[in-house]
Design a protein around this motif. Structure first.
Motif, PDB file in Angstrom:
ATOM      1  N   UNK A 163      76.160  62.049  46.273  1.00  0.00           N
ATOM      2  CA  UNK A 163      76.204  62.898  44.962  1.00  0.00           C
ATOM      3  C   UNK A 163      77.674  62.293  44.074  1.00  0.00           C
ATOM      4  N   UNK A 164      78.116  61.394  44.762  1.00  0.00           N
ATOM      5  CA  UNK A 164      79.431  60.939  44.149  1.00  0.00           C
ATOM      6  C   UNK A 164      79.244  60.112  42.995  1.00  0.00           C
ATOM      7  N   UNK A 165      79.710  60.487  41.757  1.00  0.00           N
ATOM      8  CA  UNK A 165      79.504  59.521  40.646  1.00  0.00           C
ATOM      9  C   UNK A 165      78.107  60.118  39.910  1.00  0.00           C
ATOM     10  N   UNK A 166      77.591  61.014  40.319  1.00  0.00           N
ATOM     11  CA  UNK A 166      76.308  61.666  39.680  1.00  0.00           C
ATOM     12  C   UNK A 166      76.794  62.659  38.426  1.00  0.00           C
ATOM     13  N   UNK A 213      70.247  55.815  35.732  1.00  0.00           N
ATOM     14  CA  UNK A 213      70.952  56.391  34.654  1.00  0.00           C
ATOM     15  C   UNK A 213      70.869  57.757  34.387  1.00  0.00           C
ATOM     16  N   UNK A 214      69.580  58.349  34.834  1.00  0.00           N
ATOM     17  CA  UNK A 214      69.424  59.939  34.652  1.00  0.00           C
ATOM     18  C   UNK A 214      70.307  60.593  35.653  1.00  0.00           C
ATOM     19  N   UNK A 215      70.475  60.130  36.968  1.00  0.00           N
ATOM     20  CA  UNK A 215      71.191  60.763  38.053  1.00  0.00           C
ATOM     21  C   UNK A 215      72.839  60.381  37.922  1.00  0.00           C
ATOM     22  N   UNK A 216      73.012  59.207  37.296  1.00  0.00           N
ATOM     23  CA  UNK A 216      74.398  58.769  37.207  1.00  0.00           C
ATOM     24  C   UNK A 216      75.243  58.773  36.041  1.00  0.00           C
ATOM     25  N   UNK A 250      75.368  56.657  32.151  1.00  0.00           N
ATOM     26  CA  UNK A 250      75.559  55.279  31.807  1.00  0.00           C
ATOM     27  C   UNK A 250      76.956  55.147  31.084  1.00  0.00           C
ATOM     28  N   UNK A 251      77.775  54.434  31.665  1.00  0.00           N
ATOM     29  CA  UNK A 251      79.149  54.044  30.835  1.00  0.00           C
ATOM     30  C   UNK A 251      79.862  55.555  30.795  1.00  0.00           C
ATOM     31  N   UNK A 252      79.834  56.265  31.505  1.00  0.00           N
ATOM     32  CA  UNK A 252      80.272  57.579  31.366  1.00  0.00           C
ATOM     33  C   UNK A 252      79.808  58.541  30.401  1.00  0.00           C
TER      34      UNK A 252
END
Length: 606
Positions: free
Chosen positions: A80-83, A142-145, A147-149
């Motif tokens: 979950x890190x970065x999600x 992309x939905x989880x993490x 995109x480009x902040x």
């Protein structure tokens, strides 16, 4: 694509399990080796060894279990890190995507009108479970993490491809509420389909109306959803049983109980009589009845509808009128349409015209609007209900009966767009003066519920306000499919909003280039102005001998009003035109007429 995703998930899960087992076995072997060496250096055969070994084994098992649990938790946290959402929200929010609002509303017809400001805006989709996430690998990540902040964007079809259910919530744009700091709270819990509203306002029950405004120093407290924070007004202030118990002065609630008693005592007889009337007059066409209600104060507007329709060659034989007084009953008969006078339920309603929207006469007449649609609906017929201040350019039933019109075939009830964006009408802003109802159990119960809410109708002085909120509730609870024809994106059913604000549409009507089926002279303060506006739009067909209070005289002095006997006397075959205001729409320029809104300095013809 589905198999690839499944193999990927299966592989990750297998590797995690192998890591955990390997760690467990390695740790156990290392500990066992350490204790084996320790025992080799001890005296063999000591009685205390067994007890010590048993105690150490329990401690080791506890240590091992704790370390394994810690390792699995650490691995899961790494996932979950970065999600977008942390691990603590994974039970109800695992990802999110942005979708163009315009694309979303084209893909799914939610039945609501849209605001012009929504062009270019985006909507937010929250994914509740891992299974609901898009299958495409790039979009899934992309939905989880993100995109480009940022929250990634997708098309509506891509974003919703794995969603088996879709819960839709509409919220106001910030431009609509510039003075209110509004927040949305989403809590993972048992699912609810209602919004509970909390405001920083004092307790309305013990506070003077002047002191009810929003106060940022107060704590948030639960209120009704139609409390206006900047005005301190509850637009659904409930009716009371007694206005004054000691003086036995009944409140709206008690009065409505009396009204319901009268209805229930007479409904069987009324339905039987109505069924006979509809058959005898052959009113039902394609299982549809055009329903109207009128009192003597609105007789000229009703007459104009009939006269205008006849001048254009429309058959009004499928019109059924519910008059609220004997004079209006005779007028409807004289205009050649079927009329049913429900004297028991409607006979006590006022005869005069409403002087403005929401006045006591206006509020009282709302009960007739409830009953007339309910009666015909209970008989199993579709209903086109309309107010009397309407003219037809084309028969609107041809639109609703067009089987090739797939855009509307699934809707239970369809409305003209009112145009008002007041909270009490949102999000539908349905105009209760022109709508089409398909006969089914959902719509029959809708109008039965509206009857039960009659006390709130009288208290709020608005049949429209209560109906719109019931549409929202029945749509959510029972799946009632509601459609409102957007005032800007459709041109079939223009009304008062267009007359006063959308002059491009009105110029098309004046030039005969409009696609409109009807025109509804709503959004106008009183009958006098409606008559003047219709005259200068060349949509007035009632002779002066039947206008301005003379209709009562005509009916009273006519030897015998028979079926259609007033048509020749009152109806003109050509429109009766006259100029009145140069700053309102007209068939031709009216440069010499005064301004009705001088502060606006806006001319229809330039």
């Amino acid at each position: 694509m589905k198999m690839t995703a499944f193999r990927r998930l299966f592989t990750v899960a297998t590797l995690l399990k192998i890591c955990a087992v390997s760690f467990y076995l390695g740790y156990r072997n290392a500990v066992n080796e350490r204790h084996t060496n320790a025992r080799a250096n001890s005296a063999l055969g000591a009685d205390s060894d067994c007890a010590t070994h048993t105690k150490m084994s329990a401690e080791l098992r506890h240590q091992i279990d704790s370390r394994v649990k810690e390792e699995l938790t650490r691995k899961q946290s790494e996932i979950y890190q970065g999600t977008i959402f942390p691990n603590t929200m994974r039970e109800f929010a695992v990802g999110a995507l942005r979708v163009k609002t315009e694309d979303l509303l084209k893909t799914y017809d939610f039945g609501v009108p849209t605001k012009p400001a929504e062009t270019g805006l985006e909507s937010l989709i929250l994914y509740n479970t891992q299974k609901s996430l898009p299958l495409r690998n790039r979009l899934h990540k992309a939905a989880v993490n993100g995109l480009n902040g940022d929250i990634a964007e997708a098309t509506a079809s891509q974003a919703m491809e794995q969603c088996d259910t879709m819960n839709v919530m509409f919220t106001s744009l910030s431009s609509n509420r510039p003075d209110v700091s509004q927040c949305h709270l989403l809590i993972g819990n048992f699912e609810s389909y209602h919004i509970n509203r909390w405001l920083r306002v004092p307790d309305f029950e013990v506070t003077d109306k002047k002191m009810r405004q929003l106060d940022h120093s107060l704590p948030l407290r639960h209120t009704g959803r139609l409390v206006l924070p900047t005005k301190g007004v509850d637009e659904f202030d409930l009716p009371v049983l007694w206005d004054n118990y000691k003086k036995h002065r009944k409140g709206f609630l008690y009065k409505h109980l009396d009204t319901l008693r009268t209805f229930l005592e007479n409904v069987d007889r009324i339905l039987k009589e109505l069924r006979f009337l509809l058959e005898r007059r052959n009113v039902v066409r394609d299982n549809t009845v055009v329903v109207m209600t009128v009192n003597s104060g609105q007789s000229e507007l009703f007459s104009n509808f009939i006269c205008a329709a006849r001048s254009r060659g429309f058959d009004t034989g499928n019109v059924l009128v519910f008059p609220t007084d004997e004079e209006s009953h005779k007028l409807a008969q004289g205009m050649g349409v079927a009329s049913y006078y429900d004297k028991k339920n409607l006979g006590a309603l006022p005869k005069g015209e409403a002087m403005y929207y929401g006045d006591p006469i206006f509020a009282s007449m709302m009960f007739a609007k409830v009953l007339c649609v309910l009666y015909v609906s209970l008989l199993g017929h579709d209903v086109l209900f309309q107010d009397v201040d309407i003219v037809w350019f084309k028969d609107p039933l041809t639109y609703f009966h067009d089987k090739s019109n797939t855009a509307i075939k699934d809707f239970d009830i369809m409305f003209q767009h009112d145009g008002s964006s007041q909270p009490r009408y949102n999000p539908l802003s349905a105009n209760s003066g022109f709508y089409y109802v398909r006969a089914n159990k959902k719509t029959a119960y809708l109008f039965t519920s509206l009857l039960y809410h009659g006390a709130v109708v009288r208290k709020s002085k608005s049949h429209q306000q209560v109906l719109v909120q019931l549409l929202n509730e029945h749509s959510s609870m029972f799946g009632l499919k509601v459609k409102v024809f957007d005032k800007s994106q459709t041109d079939m059913f223009p009304g008062g909003w267009h007359f006063h604000q959308d002059w491009e549409t009105m110029r098309k009507i004046a030039d005969g280039k409009s696609n409109a089926y009807i025109f509804h002279m709503s959004w106008t303060e009183n009958k006098a102005n409606k008559l003047l506006f219709l005259r200068q739009m060349a949509e007035w067909y009632v002779r002066d001998t039947c206008v301005d209070g003379t209709m009562s005289h005509v009916i009273e002095n006519y030897e015998k009003v028979t079926d259609g006997s007033l048509i020749e006397k009152c109806c003109s075959t050509e429109p009766i035109f006259s100029c009145h205001f140069r700053d309102k729409p007209s068939k031709v320029p009216c440069p010499d007429s005064p301004l009705i809104d001088p502060h606006k300095q806006r001319l229809f013809w330039k």
